[in-house]
Write an enzyme that holds these catalytic residues in place. Structure first.
Site, PDB file in Angstrom:
ATOM      1  N   GLU A 151      18.702  71.993  42.654  1.00 24.20           N
ATOM      2  CA  GLU A 151      18.046  72.221  41.360  1.00 24.20           C
ATOM      3  C   GLU A 151      16.749  71.429  41.267  1.00 24.20           C
ATOM      4  O   GLU A 151      15.710  71.941  40.840  1.00 24.20           O
ATOM      5  CB  GLU A 151      18.978  71.807  40.227  1.00 24.20           C
ATOM      6  CG  GLU A 151      20.280  72.577  40.188  1.00 24.20           C
ATOM      7  CD  GLU A 151      21.361  71.854  39.397  1.00 24.20           C
ATOM      8  OE1 GLU A 151      22.437  72.449  39.233  1.00 24.20           O
ATOM      9  OE2 GLU A 151      21.139  70.715  38.964  1.00 24.20           O
ATOM     10  N   GLY A 154      29.784  75.287  33.804  1.00 30.21           N
ATOM     11  CA  GLY A 154      30.845  76.279  33.710  1.00 30.21           C
ATOM     12  C   GLY A 154      30.848  76.868  32.307  1.00 30.21           C
ATOM     13  O   GLY A 154      30.731  76.139  31.317  1.00 30.21           O
ATOM     14  N   MET A 165      28.968  67.886  33.696  1.00 28.42           N
ATOM     15  CA  MET A 165      29.362  66.505  33.968  1.00 28.42           C
ATOM     16  C   MET A 165      28.265  65.461  33.734  1.00 28.42           C
ATOM     17  O   MET A 165      28.442  64.306  34.102  1.00 28.42           O
ATOM     18  CB  MET A 165      29.875  66.402  35.419  1.00 28.42           C
ATOM     19  CG  MET A 165      31.076  67.281  35.692  1.00 28.42           C
ATOM     20  SD  MET A 165      31.631  67.257  37.422  1.00 28.42           S
ATOM     21  CE  MET A 165      32.237  65.577  37.575  1.00 28.42           C
ATOM     22  N   GLU A 166      27.140  65.858  33.104  1.00 31.62           N
ATOM     23  CA  GLU A 166      26.044  64.899  32.937  1.00 31.62           C
ATOM     24  C   GLU A 166      25.350  64.933  31.577  1.00 31.62           C
ATOM     25  O   GLU A 166      24.839  63.911  31.103  1.00 31.62           O
ATOM     26  CB  GLU A 166      24.957  65.128  34.010  1.00 31.62           C
ATOM     27  CG  GLU A 166      25.388  64.965  35.436  1.00 31.62           C
ATOM     28  CD  GLU A 166      26.085  66.185  36.017  1.00 31.62           C
ATOM     29  OE1 GLU A 166      26.900  66.041  36.933  1.00 31.62           O
ATOM     30  OE2 GLU A 166      25.811  67.305  35.509  1.00 31.62           O
ATOM     31  N   ASP A 182      29.751  79.661  36.782  1.00 33.89           N
ATOM     32  CA  ASP A 182      31.133  80.137  36.794  1.00 33.89           C
ATOM     33  C   ASP A 182      31.663  80.119  35.365  1.00 33.89           C
ATOM     34  O   ASP A 182      30.944  79.754  34.437  1.00 33.89           O
ATOM     35  CB  ASP A 182      32.001  79.245  37.699  1.00 33.89           C
ATOM     36  CG  ASP A 182      31.954  77.779  37.264  1.00 33.89           C
ATOM     37  OD1 ASP A 182      32.698  77.411  36.336  1.00 33.89           O
ATOM     38  OD2 ASP A 182      31.150  77.004  37.832  1.00 33.89           O
TER      39      ASP A 182
END
Length: 277
Positions: free
Chosen positions: A39, A105, A221-222, A245
């Site tokens: 990214e 997600g 997660m961040e 996803d």
């Protein structure tokens, strides 16, 4: 090369890195962060005159996108890594705003892999207390003021509205359909809620819980760690996530398939947003 010359080269390198970082402290600059190397690499490719500065072992790349000065860095996965890199960036480069790009997600049943969530707000979904009364405290506490933070960290409204406007002008990649792999499903972009935890979610039950408890549109997660640091230091921020996803039992399979497209779309939007500042 003798020892004296080695010493001079080393001293000059340290001075140059320090001077370069100091230079960017005094001029307006936008901080761009991403969790994964791929990214961040997409954003770095768009930089003009890139220069690398190492701060406590973390690599920051400074340059220009359009007329804007930017500093780009990879945080690594997880909340601690994200908070650390964000803090180093804020301390050494003093960005006037911070943008985070990356994948997530999907937890909104109306969204599919490849769609984008502009985070109007973010929250920690794994922070709280477990009590016999089942009344968890979800608010983090500001270590400076000792006051509770809000459960949801609001995005900067100006950045959010600009992103909503700019995304209509960006040519995003279509999403490959299951039949034949034809890229003919348009990308859906929503402004919603992104939740953060130190877990990779691949569970239908957890998705339902995040949707019920937080109204989550995406999980990662961040983001909330970056948002919390920016909120406490009072630096405008915006989190932009492209879905790789649906955070269900097939998440690992979908991730491998859709990650490249999701990363490219997220990076395209962030680059366009910077150019529009």
């Amino acid at each position: 090369m003798n020892k004296r010359r080695l010493f001079l080269v080393f001293t000059f390198s340290l001075f140059y890195s320090f001077a370069f970082a100091q230079r960017y402290k005094t001029k307006p600059i936008t901080g761009l962060l991403g969790a994964f190397g791929a990214e961040v690499a997409l954003v770095k490719e768009s930089l003009r005159k890139p220069k690398t500065v190492i701060v406590d072992g973390v690599s920051f790349t400074c340059g220009r996108i359009g007329n804007q000065r930017v500093v780009v860095a990879e945080t690594g996965i997880g909340k601690v890594n994200a908070a650390m890199t964000t803090t180093l960036m804020l301390d050494h480069f003093r960005p006037s705003r911070v943008l985070f790009t990356g994948i997530a997600g999907g937890t909104n049943p109306d969204l599919q892999p490849g769609d984008i969530v502009i985070a109007g707000r973010t929250a920690h979904h794994d922070y709280g207390s477990i009590t016999s009364k089942n009344t968890p405290t979800r608010q983090t506490r500001n270590a400076i003021t000792k006051e509770f933070n809000p459960v949801y960290f609001p995005a900067d409204s100006s950045l959010m509205h600009l992103a909503e406007k700019v995304v209509r002008t960006v040519s995003l990649e279509g999403i490959p359909l299951a039949s034949g792999g034809v890229s003919d499903r348009p990308v859906k972009v929503v402004t919603g809620t992104v939740v953060t935890g130190d877990v990779f979610v691949a569970s239908v039950d957890k998705v339902k819980s995040l949707r019920t408890d937080f109204g989550a549109d995406a999980t990662e997660m961040e983001g909330a760690a970056v948002a919390q640091v920016c909120y406490q230091i009072q630096v405008p921020h915006l989190i932009i996530r492209s879905l790789s996803d649906r955070a269900d039992a097939e998440a690992h399979i979908a991730y491998d398939k859709f990650y490249p497209t999701a990363a490219r779309n997220s990076a395209k939007l962030v680059i366009a947003l910077v150019k529009a500042l």
